[in-house]
Design a protein around this motif. Structure first.
Motif, PDB file in Angstrom:
ATOM      1  N   GLY A 154       0.833  -1.192   0.000  1.00 30.83           N
ATOM      2  CA  GLY A 154       0.000   0.000   0.000  1.00 30.83           C
ATOM      3  C   GLY A 154       0.866   1.239   0.000  1.00 30.83           C
ATOM      4  N   PHE A 155       0.236   2.372   0.191  1.00 30.07           N
ATOM      5  CA  PHE A 155       0.962   3.637   0.279  1.00 30.07           C
ATOM      6  C   PHE A 155       0.074   4.645   0.998  1.00 30.07           C
ATOM      7  N   TRP A 156       0.706   5.709   1.479  1.00 31.10           N
ATOM      8  CA  TRP A 156      -0.005   6.742   2.223  1.00 31.10           C
ATOM      9  C   TRP A 156      -0.347   7.920   1.316  1.00 31.10           C
ATOM     10  N   LEU A 157      -1.483   8.552   1.599  1.00 31.77           N
ATOM     11  CA  LEU A 157      -1.833   9.851   1.035  1.00 31.77           C
ATOM     12  C   LEU A 157      -1.875  10.856   2.182  1.00 31.77           C
ATOM     13  N   GLU A 158      -1.209  11.994   2.000  1.00 35.55           N
ATOM     14  CA  GLU A 158      -1.122  13.021   3.040  1.00 35.55           C
ATOM     15  C   GLU A 158      -1.943  14.241   2.613  1.00 35.55           C
ATOM     16  N   ARG A 159      -2.886  14.654   3.466  1.00 36.53           N
ATOM     17  CA  ARG A 159      -3.738  15.793   3.130  1.00 36.53           C
ATOM     18  C   ARG A 159      -2.972  17.106   3.257  1.00 36.53           C
ATOM     19  N   THR A 160      -3.247  18.046   2.363  1.00 38.28           N
ATOM     20  CA  THR A 160      -2.652  19.377   2.406  1.00 38.28           C
ATOM     21  C   THR A 160      -3.759  20.412   2.578  1.00 38.28           C
TER      22      THR A 160
END
Length: 297
Positions: A154-160
């Motif tokens: 998997g992988f992470w998504l980081e909110r901006t």
């Protein structure tokens, strides 16, 4: 934005430098061009965020014969944005390979990408899966690190701050001497930013950052705030530049005021409802402070 990736040219001498064997299929079939908006793995997804660095090999085939101006994938990038269904600062996307039936030695025929709230989220299969193209169309989130555990990759998504929190509506009303920005969750007001001095001097990213701190529907009400009056000093952000902050807690609200050196009020943030925990109040005040601090050097 270049998205058409042509296949590398084969060496005229073949892999051994002695020419291509006429019986080799490699001598008669070329490699299809690929599209930088169709990643097939995490590393290619990183490249798709800035297609100038994209390289042939990790993407799906071109779907429009190299006519990028009329490409439906390019149009969908702007017109069909994918919404992350969580109000969370980061999301774990699990990648599940899909194999054809009765396949023993073949590779995956496709992938299902499942947005989750983290490694402990076990109910993600009840949601709609994404494709790799769906992830490319996520706006306002940055692709983070890869992730691997016993369940797969998997992988992470980081909110901006380029995107507001899901479920938070923001409305602005301008007057001659001030502007008010109201934040509502489930049709219930949870915060209000009062900007004095006429026209606002901030952009949407400040409003988005405040929305990230807002509580969910369970905390959007007209009940007492859970913080107490003696936390005033703790809840006030640290001074930054020419600005000083003060916090005041009443039974039903928390107020954070930013003033300059002449004690002129730059802005006043009022938070209401039982969802404003200490952590959320600090996050909202931190958003004000970060904006007034300006871009990081």
């Amino acid at each position: 934005m270049p998205i058409h990736l042509t296949a590398p040219e084969a060496a005229p001498g073949g892999p051994d430098g002695k020419g291509w064997n006429r019986l080799s299929l490699n001598a008669h079939f070329g490699q299809a061009a690929q599209c930088a908006l169709r990643p097939q793995r995490w590393a290619a997804l990183l490249e798709s965020q800035d297609t100038r660095r994209a390289r042939w090999g990790g993407f799906g085939p071109c779907v429009n014969g190299g006519k990028c101006d009329a490409c439906p994938l390019l149009a969908a990038l702007h017109d069909q944005c994918t919404v992350v269904p969580f109000n969370a600062p980061r999301v774990l996307v699990r990648v599940e390979p899909v194999y054809p039936p009765d396949a023993m030695f073949a590779g995956p025929a496709g992938w299902r990408l499942w947005p989750t709230l983290g490694p402990d989220d076990r109910d993600y299969r009840d949601r709609r899966p994404w494709s790799w193209e769906d992830v490319v169309r996520v706006h306002g989130w940055e692709v983070g690190r890869a992730y691997v555990d016993e369940h797969g990759d998997g992988f992470w998504l980081e909110r901006t701050t380029r995107v507001p929190a899901v479920g938070v509506s923001i409305r602005s009303k301008a007057r001659a001497s001030f502007t008010r920005h109201s934040f509502a969750v489930a049709s219930t007001g949870v915060a209000m930013l009062h900007c004095g001095g006429g026209a606002c001097t901030h952009d949407e990213e400040l409003l988005n950052a405040i929305s990230h701190a807002c509580p969910g529907p369970d905390g959007a009400d007209e009940e007492r705030v859970p913080v107490r009056w003696w936390q005033d000093i703790q809840l006030a952000p640290e001074p930054v530049g020419a600005y000083r902050f003060a916090a005041a807690v009443s039974p039903y609200s928390v107020r954070i005021v930013a003033r300059d050196r002449e004690l002129r009020e730059w802005g006043r943030l009022t938070l209401t409802g039982s969802g404003w925990t200490t952590e959320r109040v600090l996050a909202a005040g931190g958003a004000l402070r970060a904006h007034l601090a300006g871009p990081a050097s």
